[in-house]
Design a protein around this motif. Structure first.
Motif, short mmCIF file in Angstrom:
data_model
loop_
_atom_site.label_atom_id
_atom_site.label_comp_id
_atom_site.label_asym_id
_atom_site.label_seq_id
_atom_site.Cartn_x
_atom_site.Cartn_y
_atom_site.Cartn_z
N ALA A 22 57.10 -3.82 -57.48
CA ALA A 22 55.83 -3.81 -56.75
C ALA A 22 55.67 -5.05 -55.88
O ALA A 22 55.33 -4.97 -54.70
CB ALA A 22 54.67 -3.69 -57.73
N PHE A 23 55.98 -6.22 -56.48
CA PHE A 23 55.85 -7.47 -55.72
C PHE A 23 56.82 -7.50 -54.55
O PHE A 23 56.49 -7.96 -53.46
CB PHE A 23 56.09 -8.68 -56.63
N ALA A 24 58.06 -7.01 -54.78
CA ALA A 24 59.07 -7.03 -53.72
C ALA A 24 58.63 -6.15 -52.56
O ALA A 24 58.74 -6.55 -51.39
CB ALA A 24 60.42 -6.57 -54.27
N MET A 25 58.10 -4.96 -52.86
CA MET A 25 57.69 -4.06 -51.79
C MET A 25 56.47 -4.62 -51.06
O MET A 25 56.39 -4.58 -49.84
CB MET A 25 57.41 -2.67 -52.35
N ALA A 26 55.52 -5.19 -51.82
CA ALA A 26 54.33 -5.76 -51.21
C ALA A 26 54.71 -6.92 -50.29
O ALA A 26 54.09 -7.13 -49.25
CB ALA A 26 53.36 -6.23 -52.28
N LEU A 43 60.13 -7.23 -49.27
CA LEU A 43 61.48 -7.61 -49.69
C LEU A 43 62.22 -6.45 -50.33
O LEU A 43 63.22 -6.63 -51.01
CB LEU A 43 61.41 -8.77 -50.68
N GLY A 44 61.71 -5.21 -50.14
CA GLY A 44 62.28 -4.04 -50.79
C GLY A 44 63.78 -3.89 -50.58
O GLY A 44 64.51 -3.48 -51.49
N GLU A 71 61.88 -12.95 -60.15
CA GLU A 71 61.95 -14.23 -59.43
C GLU A 71 61.97 -14.00 -57.92
O GLU A 71 61.19 -14.59 -57.17
CB GLU A 71 63.20 -14.99 -59.84
N ALA A 72 62.90 -13.14 -57.45
CA ALA A 72 63.10 -12.95 -56.02
C ALA A 72 61.85 -12.37 -55.36
O ALA A 72 61.56 -12.66 -54.20
CB ALA A 72 64.30 -12.04 -55.78
#
Lengths: 193, 167
Positions: free
Chosen positions: A15-19, A22-23, B56-57
């Motif tokens: 979720a954080f990566a897509m937000a 960084l997906g 982390e990333a």
């Protein structure tokens, strides 16, 4: 419980990566970490093997038996209702001895046996005082040598992998003392209530 | 303290010699077991390290540390050890993976790195152990066992933060 923790970590990360836009990096990041896991296990294998080899010498030299004899007296104080010469008492002593020496493979079966024997006197699936205290002793580490931590520190390039020996001993002692004290105090409170 | 380990290793070997233990055979047998442990741990590392790396990333870890870190700092425990503290009571191999990441990030010989190592070595997998032991005895009401174990873990963690400042 571990499934839940694992899924939470993975889903939060996704979720954080897509937000954060960084997906695209997610598969690469995860696969690189999986490869790192294999090389880490290989580096750890050396340290694990070395310590385990030394501990086998400790085991064969009968140090465990001497330690068990040493523990018998303080343990009979902690477990007043359990005769240390009996089967349950023996299992408790052997489990704690194995834990102190870091022989995890030997500790768990003995611990389960002790718990089952102590459970023989329990009513209605309620833990007895002795069972609670034994569980707390097992859940607060009593290991003297944190061998896997030392191996991991060496694998991480530490200049002094064993420098945490004394701090760990002190922290582990404090933790165990607090655990036992809490157990005894809570037992008393339970009785008066 | 730098001599503690060599002295210990020397004592173990000398004691084994006195007790006429076949040292070499015993060592090799133990080493083989140790290799087995590394193999056993590997699947858990492969499961945990990627999701930790993802946390982390993606910035999720930094977010977590920023919000919950101050609680640890107030107790005298470095905020960088927060992820390790959260995983430690759940799983031994998962926290081993987390300790590796923490040591790589902060350096094994830094203050935070030494606290993380001490945390790992001075505590156990409370919830896993409790589930296993209580299950084996068929216990459903564990009374004060879990609260006492958590108190012990907290005391050990706070002690780790302080002791690493002294030594």
């Amino acid at each position: 419980m571990m499934s839940f923790a694992w899924a939470t970590l993975a889903l939060t990360g996704v979720a954080f990566a897509m937000a954060g836009g960084l997906g695209g990096e997610v598969p690469g990041t995860m696969l690189r970490a999986a490869m790192d896991a294999v090389s880490l296990a290989i580096r750890l294998a050396g340290g694990f093997a070395f310590w385990s080899g030394l501990m086998a010498i400790v085991e064969d030299s009968g140090l465990a038996r001497s330690l068990a004899r040493l523990l018998a007296k303080p343990l009979s104080r902690l477990f007043p209702g359990v005769p240390m010469a009996g089967e349950a008492g023996q299992a408790i002593t052997m489990n704690l001895t194995a834990n102190i020496l870091g022989l995890g493979n030997a500790a768990t079966p003995m611990g389960l046996k002790a718990m089952r024997l102590l459970g023989g006197e329990a009513r209605d699936a309620v833990a007895t005082d002795a069972m609670c205290l034994f569980l707390v002793l097992n859940a607060s580490s009593v290991q003297l040598l944190p061998t896997s931590v030392i191996a991991l520190r060496a694998a991480s390039g530490s200049a002094e992998p064993a420098s945490i020996l004394l701090p760990t001993l002190i922290a582990t002692t404090i933790s165990t003392v607090v655990g036992v004290a809490a157990c005894i105090l809570l037992t008393r409170r339970g009785r008066h209530a | 303290m730098p001599n503690a380990m060599p002295v210990l290793i020397g004592l173990v070997i000398a004691y084994g010699l006195i007790r006429r233990v076949p040292l070499y055979d015993a060592f090799v047998r133990g080493a083989k077991q140790g290799l087995g442990v590394a193999v056993d741990v590997l699947p858990f590392l492969v499961a945990m390290l990627p999701v930790i790396a993802l946390m982390e990333a993606s910035g999720a870890m930094a977010f977590l540390v920023r919000f919950l870190g101050p609680v640890l700092t107030a107790l005298g425990i470095p905020a960088e050890t927060l992820p390790l503290m959260l995983l430690r009571p759940l799983s031994g191999s998962a926290s081993l993976a987390m300790l590796e990441r923490t040591l790589t990030l902060v350096g094994p010989d830094s203050y935070a790195g030494r606290v993380a190592s001490t945390l790992m070595g001075s505590s156990e997998t409370i919830f896993y152990t409790a589930a296993l032991y209580l299950g084996a005895a068929g216990v459903r009401r564990s009374r004060h066992a879990i609260p006492a174990a958590i108190l012990a873990w907290l005391a050990g963690s706070i002690a780790a933060g302080w002791v690493c400042r002294i030594f």
